[in-house]
Design a protein around this motif. Structure first.
Motif, mmCIF file in Angstrom:
data_model
loop_
_atom_site.group_PDB
_atom_site.id
_atom_site.type_symbol
_atom_site.label_atom_id
_atom_site.label_comp_id
_atom_site.label_asym_id
_atom_site.label_seq_id
_atom_site.Cartn_x
_atom_site.Cartn_y
_atom_site.Cartn_z
ATOM 1 N N VAL A 572 0.849 -1.192 0.000
ATOM 2 C CA VAL A 572 0.000 0.000 0.000
ATOM 3 C C VAL A 572 0.882 1.239 0.000
ATOM 4 C CG1 VAL A 572 -1.685 1.343 1.295
ATOM 5 C CG2 VAL A 572 -1.939 -1.144 1.130
ATOM 6 N N THR A 635 -2.244 1.036 -4.365
ATOM 7 C CA THR A 635 -1.359 -0.100 -4.106
ATOM 8 C C THR A 635 -0.179 -0.116 -5.074
ATOM 9 O OG1 THR A 635 -2.607 -1.571 -5.556
ATOM 10 C CG2 THR A 635 -3.292 -1.456 -3.253
ATOM 11 N N MET A 644 -2.464 -9.664 -2.358
ATOM 12 C CA MET A 644 -3.096 -8.359 -2.205
ATOM 13 C C MET A 644 -4.562 -8.508 -1.813
ATOM 14 S SD MET A 644 -3.907 -5.502 -5.120
ATOM 15 C CE MET A 644 -2.224 -5.322 -5.631
ATOM 16 N N LEU A 648 -5.910 -7.461 1.941
ATOM 17 C CA LEU A 648 -6.816 -6.315 2.032
ATOM 18 C C LEU A 648 -8.126 -6.709 2.708
ATOM 19 C CD1 LEU A 648 -6.357 -4.497 -1.419
ATOM 20 C CD2 LEU A 648 -5.634 -3.685 0.834
#
Length: 836
Positions: A572, A635, A644, A648
């Motif tokens: 991030v 990102t 990812m 998340l």
């Protein structure tokens, strides 16, 4: 070892199939024309093929009930898009757009290069597209922001004047101009910064976007097609161009099925040739040329009937199902070779109905075992969450049912008619009666073309084929030697070791660009995207799903803690949030927003200065309070898509505030969360079903277990070696792995059933007997399957090449197990024989 038999079912089936064979042999013409008429009727379903085609990538290659689809529904309901204030960041779908990437080996931020880009931009915007008697341009259908077409920041910064680049100090990744910030990482690629600053020194790529309204798909599709035509015909001495549109993936994917049509004719030509060659006998009466040709026709009828029946019932047709005929061709020919082998073991002097009855008694159960396992494996694949897998498995499963039906009826009738010709000692081509031996005074040429009908006078069977002779007198004894058995164990251990290693490094997920043909223009675009714009990834939206007191300092700290959790993730980069900007706005103007009334009063003023933020707030119906809102996290591309997505979502779940994470790409990323678990689950259930079928139909529990272990072994080998062959586990390879279960049974089941059916007492002799009887047809079946799909290796489509690669691995490993591993294991573990 104690004798162990479960042959009750087998005996009943033998009796049934023997009666069936005798009936078909006695009424061959009925079973010849009946299947022809049935397939002709069902084949009428192809009239609806065009209407049934369903190749939508999202529908077919993403999980049907993926979480991202529910997240998208929430976003659409609570944050509807504003047609007058377009924002690509806030789209709930991929959007409607065209884009191009201009690249250069050296710095592209020069007056000359930028002037070329500006000229191209002008051509695109001024391009006239005709629709009927009317015409329109980009300005007529573009996505608008405050009445103007959405623009490209890099061109706005230089004010559409190339020479201005010499006076502008670009900063990266964000460029600030007054109160505005521009994300230059969207437009500039392969950026080099001046030492210890954020000032851009050079860049090698510029990407431009042209967003369109989504109200009129017909007009936007026409404009996108014209865009592709225009840009593809533009050449530049200094710049390299690649381009893409929101419809490119879909359009290019649909071309894949067209690319394989011509391969069907080649495939069937090869299959017919192989069948004729392998069924050819030097004996002009005993040759099985016509049976081989009818075997190919039988598989064609199965595909015609299976596809036609489903199309008549309104079943959607997905392109992945287009590979079914290649698979059915291999399965049908495998059944044919088994039936021919069993026919040759019958007494030549018996009547045709009696010979066909004996053929069905020996062959039909073996064919039934493999058909049941193939069919059940495919129908189990219908529980997959991917539409493409469901479609393939349904079409293939139904085709296999028809293939089995036509093998026992149409092909059996063809064998009976061919048997009648043999019984009358007639020539295979001219159907004239020929002598058994060469008459005195005739030449060798006469014996080659005008003599036939010989058979083994001792056994009253047809003469053994040379390859079967090799299996009986050379390969069988060699394989059952003690030293050879030890070597086979060593080979098997090495095979398993490499397979397990491959399974460990197996990658997951479908690269969307693989849905296009190799020579597609979008491949160049994806390559440029990866080469020049790979530093930054997507901007995910995070929705706050509950009413939240943004003015409360304690609650603000709780929300900031959640944001910090996101920002602590290594992929991030930054956060864009309306409430953070609002706090900065209030502090700059010295406004007090610590109460609900003050917060909402000043919020309207803030939104007037920042109208795009209005789309990030969902008000209650009366507009008195905020029921939901969203912010965005940018990102980086330093993690896998699966990592990812999972991290998340996990971070959102751990936050005390109710959050939802979404991006349109998550629709495709969801495959990573289900593909492995679903594949393992499907495989496990299928193997248990295979074990159950084997226990019922193979009269020996130990052999049934052997077949089951062979399935595990072949699956492990295919999964392991496919990773070493650069194939990932995705919905396409999953189709083939499901098919692998059925295929892997075929060879092992044939040999195992023949082994336990052998009248010999010694296990080595039983193994040799099984290889003598079915070694040749199993080898022929494997080779016919490979030849049926080998043409796909030349396909320009990843889908069909993957199909070839996995089928090739399945057949090679299946033959390896059926002709080497299984016979040796059966002799070593002393499988019990069948009572007679």
């Amino acid at each position: 070892m104690a004798k162990c038999h479960t042959d009750c079912t087998e005996k009943a089936l033998q009796t049934f199939f023997k009666m069936m064979g005798h009936f078909i042999g006695s009424h061959a013409l009925w079973f010849l024309f009946g299947p022809l008429l049935l397939s002709a009727g069902l084949g009428s379903g192809f009239y609806f093929l065009t209407d049934r085609i369903s190749n939508n990538i999202e529908e077919q290659f993403t999980p049907v009930d993926g979480p991202a689809k529910m997240e998208r529904k929430y976003i659409r309901e609570n944050f509807p898009e504003n047609d007058t204030m377009f924002s690509s960041l806030r789209q709930s779908t991929d959007g409607n757009y065209a884009t191009l990437i201009a690249t250069r080996d050296s710095n592209i931020l020069t007056v000359r290069s930028l002037q070329e880009i500006l000229n191209l931009d002008t051509k695109i915007k001024n391009m006239v597209v005709r629709f009927g008697s009317k015409s329109f341009q980009y300005a007529n259908i573009c996505a608008k922001v405050a009445g103007f077409c959405a623009s490209n920041d890099i061109l706005d910064i230089i004010n559409y004047t190339a020479s201005n680049i010499t006076t502008v100090n670009l900063t990266y990744p964000w460029y600030k101009s007054g109160f505005h910030r521009f994300p230059l990482y969207i437009n500039l690629g392969s950026v080099k910064l001046k030492p210890k600053t954020s000032v851009v020194e050079s860049a090698k790529a510029v990407q431009l976007y042209y967003y369109l309204e989504e109200r009129n798909k017909t007009l936007s599709d026409l404009w996108l097609e014209s865009f592709i035509s225009l840009v593809s015909n533009i050449s530049s001495p200094s710049l390299k161009m690649s381009y893409f549109t929101s419809m490119s993936r879909q359009w290019e994917f649909e071309k894949s099925s067209e690319s394989v049509i011509f391969l069907f004719s080649i495939s069937y030509s090869i299959a017919i040739t192989f069948s004729i060659v392998t069924c050819w006998r030097l004996d002009n009466v005993r040759t099985k040329v016509w049976v081989g040709s009818c075997g190919v026709l039988s598989t064609s009828l199965a595909v015609l009937s299976g596809f036609g029946a489903l199309l008549l019932m309104g079943q959607p047709f997905v392109m992945t199902a287009a590979s079914c005929p290649f698979m059915i061709l291999g399965i049908g020919l495998d059944d044919m070779f088994i039936m021919i082998s069993c026919w040759q073991r019958t007494r030549v002097l018996d009547s045709v109905p009696e010979r066909l009855a004996e053929t069905y008694k020996d062959a039909a159960i073996s064919i039934t075992i493999t058909t049941l396992t193939d069919m059940l494996a495919l129908f189990l694949g219908c529980i997959s969450p991917f539409g493409s897998v469901q479609s393939f498995c349904l079409y293939a499963g139904i085709c296999i049912c028809f293939c089995y039906f036509y093998s026992l009826t149409f092909l059996g009738a063809c064998m009976a008619l061919n048997g009648q010709r043999e019984a009358e000692n007639k020539h295979w081509l001219i159907c004239a009666k020929v002598p058994n031996d060469v008459p005195p005074g005739k030449s060798k040429a006469f014996s080659m073309c005008c003599v036939g009908g010989q058979y083994d006078q001792n056994t009253e069977h047809e003469k053994t084929e040379p390859v079967s002779h090799i299996f009986e007198h050379f390969y069988g004894p060699f394989l059952t030697h003690k030293v050879t058995k030890a070597c086979v164990f060593g080979i098997f251990a090495g095979y398993l070791a490499v397979s397990i290693y491959g399974c460990v490094i197996l990658q997951e997920g479908l690269d969307i660009k693989n849905l296009a043909l190799d020579d597609s223009y979008i491949i160049s675009y994806y390559d440029h995207q990866a080469q020049h714009f790979s530093e930054y990834s997507l901007s995910a939206m995070v929705a706050i799903k509950q009413p939240f007191p943004y003015w409360d300092p304690d609650q603000q700290r709780q929300l900031n803690s959640c944001i910090s959790s996101f920002e602590s993730l290594n992929f991030v980069d930054s956060t864009i949030a309306w409430f953070i900007s609002y706090v900065d706005f209030a502090n700059a103007l010295n406004l007090n927003i610590s109460s609900q009334e003050a917060f909402q009063t000043h919020l309207q003023r803030f939104l007037e200065f920042n109208p795009l933020f209005r789309q990030d707030i969902s008000w209650t119906l009366n507009g008195s309070s905020i029921q939901a809102s969203r912010f965005f996290i940018q990102t980086l591309s330093n993690s896998t898509e699966k990592e990812m997505l999972v991290m998340l979502r996990e971070t959102a779940e751990e936050c005390p505030v109710e959050l939802l994470v979404y991006h349109p790409a998550f629709i495709y990323f969801d495959q990573y969360t289900v593909i492995m678990d679903n594949t393992i689950q499907t495989m496990f259930i299928a193997v248990l079903v295979m074990l159950f079928v084997s226990l019922i139909l193979i009269p020996n529990p130990f052999c049934s277990i052997c077949v089951t272990l062979a399935i595990f072994s072949v699956i492990a080998g295919v999964a392991g070696f496919m990773s070493l062959w650069d194939i990932s586990l995705d919905s396409i390879s999953m189709i083939n792995l499901v098919m692998c279960i059925g295929f892997s049974v075929d060879f092992s089941a044939h040999i195992c059933y023949s082994f336990v059916s052998s009248p010999k007492n010694d296990v080595n002799e039983k193994a040799i007997d099984a290889l003598t009887l079915l070694g040749l047809p199993v080898l022929q079946g494997g080779l016919s399957t490979i030849l049926g799909v080998v043409v796909l290796s030349a396909s320009g489509s990843y889908i069909f090449r993957t199909f070839f690669k996995i089928v090739f691995l399945v057949i090679v490993f299946g033959l390896l197990h059926g002709l080497m591993f299984i016979p040796v294991f059966l002799t070593l573990f002393g499988a019990c024989g069948k009572r007679h």
